[in-house]
Write a protein that holds these residues in place. Structure first.
Motif, PDB file in Angstrom:
ATOM      1  N   SER A 112       0.831  -1.210   0.000  1.00  0.00           N
ATOM      2  CA  SER A 112       0.000   0.000   0.000  1.00  0.00           C
ATOM      3  C   SER A 112       0.863   1.256   0.000  1.00  0.00           C
ATOM      4  O   SER A 112       0.558   2.239  -0.699  1.00  0.00           O
ATOM      5  CB  SER A 112      -0.921   0.000   1.222  1.00  0.00           C
ATOM      6  OG  SER A 112      -1.805  -1.094   1.191  1.00  0.00           O
ATOM      7  N   HIS A 122      -6.609  -4.159  -5.325  1.00  0.00           N
ATOM      8  CA  HIS A 122      -7.535  -3.497  -4.396  1.00  0.00           C
ATOM      9  C   HIS A 122      -7.271  -1.994  -4.358  1.00  0.00           C
ATOM     10  O   HIS A 122      -8.201  -1.184  -4.285  1.00  0.00           O
ATOM     11  CB  HIS A 122      -7.377  -4.105  -3.001  1.00  0.00           C
ATOM     12  CG  HIS A 122      -8.316  -3.524  -1.986  1.00  0.00           C
ATOM     13  ND1 HIS A 122      -7.987  -2.425  -1.224  1.00  0.00           N
ATOM     14  CD2 HIS A 122      -9.576  -3.878  -1.627  1.00  0.00           C
ATOM     15  CE1 HIS A 122      -8.994  -2.117  -0.429  1.00  0.00           C
ATOM     16  NE2 HIS A 122      -9.965  -2.989  -0.645  1.00  0.00           N
ATOM     17  N   TYR A 123      -6.000  -1.598  -4.438  1.00  0.00           N
ATOM     18  CA  TYR A 123      -5.655  -0.168  -4.415  1.00  0.00           C
ATOM     19  C   TYR A 123      -6.209   0.535  -5.651  1.00  0.00           C
ATOM     20  O   TYR A 123      -6.732   1.652  -5.554  1.00  0.00           O
ATOM     21  CB  TYR A 123      -4.141  -0.002  -4.339  1.00  0.00           C
ATOM     22  CG  TYR A 123      -3.689   1.401  -4.017  1.00  0.00           C
ATOM     23  CD1 TYR A 123      -3.353   1.759  -2.725  1.00  0.00           C
ATOM     24  CD2 TYR A 123      -3.595   2.373  -5.019  1.00  0.00           C
ATOM     25  CE1 TYR A 123      -2.928   3.046  -2.417  1.00  0.00           C
ATOM     26  CE2 TYR A 123      -3.179   3.655  -4.729  1.00  0.00           C
ATOM     27  CZ  TYR A 123      -2.852   3.987  -3.426  1.00  0.00           C
ATOM     28  OH  TYR A 123      -2.453   5.271  -3.138  1.00  0.00           O
ATOM     29  N   LYS A 179      -8.794  -0.235  -7.333  1.00  0.00           N
ATOM     30  CA  LYS A 179     -10.259  -0.191  -7.276  1.00  0.00           C
ATOM     31  C   LYS A 179     -10.777   0.735  -6.186  1.00  0.00           C
ATOM     32  O   LYS A 179     -11.744   1.460  -6.385  1.00  0.00           O
ATOM     33  CB  LYS A 179     -10.813  -1.604  -7.048  1.00  0.00           C
ATOM     34  CG  LYS A 179     -10.621  -2.549  -8.220  1.00  0.00           C
ATOM     35  CD  LYS A 179     -11.193  -3.924  -7.904  1.00  0.00           C
ATOM     36  CE  LYS A 179     -11.025  -4.866  -9.081  1.00  0.00           C
ATOM     37  NZ  LYS A 179     -11.570  -6.231  -8.770  1.00  0.00           N
ATOM     38  N   SER A 180     -10.110   0.712  -5.015  1.00  0.00           N
ATOM     39  CA  SER A 180     -10.666   1.406  -3.851  1.00  0.00           C
ATOM     40  C   SER A 180      -9.749   2.439  -3.233  1.00  0.00           C
ATOM     41  O   SER A 180     -10.131   3.093  -2.254  1.00  0.00           O
ATOM     42  CB  SER A 180     -11.043   0.372  -2.769  1.00  0.00           C
ATOM     43  OG  SER A 180     -11.872  -0.634  -3.304  1.00  0.00           O
ATOM     44  N   LEU A 208      -8.427   2.150   4.405  1.00  0.00           N
ATOM     45  CA  LEU A 208      -9.142   3.206   5.126  1.00  0.00           C
ATOM     46  C   LEU A 208      -8.288   3.822   6.232  1.00  0.00           C
ATOM     47  O   LEU A 208      -8.202   5.050   6.350  1.00  0.00           O
ATOM     48  CB  LEU A 208     -10.437   2.633   5.713  1.00  0.00           C
ATOM     49  CG  LEU A 208     -11.309   3.627   6.493  1.00  0.00           C
ATOM     50  CD1 LEU A 208     -11.791   4.728   5.568  1.00  0.00           C
ATOM     51  CD2 LEU A 208     -12.494   2.909   7.128  1.00  0.00           C
TER      52      LEU A 208
END
Length: 440
Positions: A278, A316-317, A319-320, A324
């Motif tokens: 991330s 995932h990064y 897409k979103s 959080l």
């Protein structure tokens, strides 16, 4: 008779503590197992393979290094001969390299003993420049047949790409002189007239591109087969370079030209911690999202055009966005909370049923004490049935008094009051029988 000093639930407290011991031990085991086997803490050091000195790979890595340092992560930069070198290091199970820059489409298949890295996506275009010396304009690779051609150093993606394109165009080592030399040496030989053409990959504003484009004896190959070539090599892109892009003041190039380009891919080992992935995605976004000479804003980083499997965390990064917690908290705190949550999940799975069992464990301990007194009382009744002698009666009475004293001093929950009163009645019953030992 003076009452014994009041002890505030000493036995009750002891029973409660021993009822909680299994809960504590299992919780301790669950925390230990989760800490050691579930999502270990991310390391504070990563090693990245880049390329030759002053390459765009080096510049990208330096930018990542500054961004990662803000979150306490050290990025160690190592130079290499190029993308193929990087790929080999990432696949080597004995290497300590964590990530590296590759060229999309140029990664050779790994063997069974090697570990295939994962992609975090592409970060930029890598234009393929072909500079040549000739009186007549060259617009096809096939027209380089019979020339002296520098195709890039060993271990570089440039060499592999040049060989593929030349072979598809009918140019090979039998009909031409192909030389595996680096870009600096190749540029010097081209300017000196010792070779006829040079393949290399670089940004339009790189010193070598600027130098060769400004030389009056050197031309840039304007490829008129680019559209056809990208159909045969889907990992390549057709780039249209407007005149003046290299140097506006000197209008270099003097006309619009068409080039081929691959993309730079940042690859990682699958062992890299998800939290660090991330952070790397964040560094990639900050470094590459702005517009450049060859791409528009937010075109990179991108999950397109990768011949490696895309990391699940990177997917995932895209897409979103970032996790959080990392959006609002420092990296160390977000990571700590994530790990704590992973510890709590197995812990709750163990504790919930155990907490429900605590009242049963506690009640069992209380009952066990009452049953033990009943056992002692039953032993006296058995001796009574055996017709004890007069000399044994005082000893039995003393034992009975001892049982009664323990019952009187015991601090039991109110729910067990009925059991206590019944036990006292049984004690009185046995006492009457002892006092009349020969009565049935």
């Amino acid at each position: 008779m003076q009452k014994p000093p009041f002890r505030f639930g000493r036995s009750m407290f002891k029973d409660a503590v021993w009822s909680l011991v299994p809960l504590f031990l299992l919780a301790l085991c669950a925390v230990w197992a989760a800490y050691h086997f579930i999502d270990p803490a991310p390391p504070h050091r990563l090693v990245i393979m880049t390329g030759v000195e002053d390459s765009s790979y080096q510049d990208f890595a330096k930018s990542y290094k500054e961004i990662l340092a803000e979150d306490g992560i050290e990025l160690v930069i190592r130079q290499s001969n190029g993308a193929l070198d990087n790929h080999q290091s990432l696949r080597d199970p004995n290497s300590d390299v964590d990530l590296g820059f590759l060229q999309d489409g140029l990664n050779e298949p790994s063997s069974d003993t090697e570990v295939e890295p994962l992609s975090l996506g592409s970060v930029s275009y890598e234009p393929l420049w072909v500079f040549y010396r000739a009186k007549q304009a060259v617009t096809k690779f096939s027209e380089l047949s019979g020339k002296r051609i520098a195709i890039g150093r060993e271990g570089s993606g440039t060499k592999l790409l040049a060989l593929r394109l030349l072979e598809a165009s009918g140019v090979n080592g039998e009909n031409s002189k192909l030389q595996a030399v680096g870009r600096d040496e190749a540029a010097a030989q081209l300017l000196a007239g010792k070779i006829d053409a040079v393949f290399f990959i670089g940004e339009p504003d790189s010193p070598i591109v600027q130098q060769l484009a400004a030389d009056a004896q050197v031309r840039i190959l304007n490829l008129d087969q680019a559209g056809a070539i990208v159909r045969h090599f889907p990992y390549l892109h057709e780039l249209h370079v407007p005149h003046g892009l290299i140097n506006i003041a000197h209008n270099l190039p003097a006309q619009d030209i068409t080039l081929l380009a691959t993309t730079t891919t940042l690859a990682v080992r699958d062992s890299v911690h998800p939290a660090l992935v991330s952070l790397l995605m964040k560094a990639m976004h900050e470094t590459h999202s702005e517009a450049g000479l060859l791409h528009s804003a937010n075109e990179f980083p991108s999950s397109k055009d990768v011949d490696l499997e895309l990391s699940k965390d990177a997917e995932h990064y895209y897409k979103s966005g970032p996790p959080l917690l990392q959006r609002y908290l420092p990296f160390w705190l977000a990571t700590l909370i994530d790990r704590a949550a992973l510890v709590l999940i197995p812990l709750l799975a163990v504790l919930v049923p155990l907490v429900r069992a605590i009242p049963q464990i506690y009640n069992w301990r209380i009952r066990r004490r009452i049953y033990r007194w009943y056992g002692e009382l039953s032993f006296l009744e058995t001796r009574l049935r055996e017709k004890p002698t007069d000399s044994e009666i005082p000893t039995m009475i003393k034992q009975l008094d001892h049982i009664e004293e323990k019952v009187q001093q015991a601090k039991l929950p109110l729910t067990f009051s009925e059991h206590t009163y019944v036990l006292k009645e049984h004690i009185d019953f046995v006492r009457r029988r002892i006092q009349k030992p020969h009565t049935n």
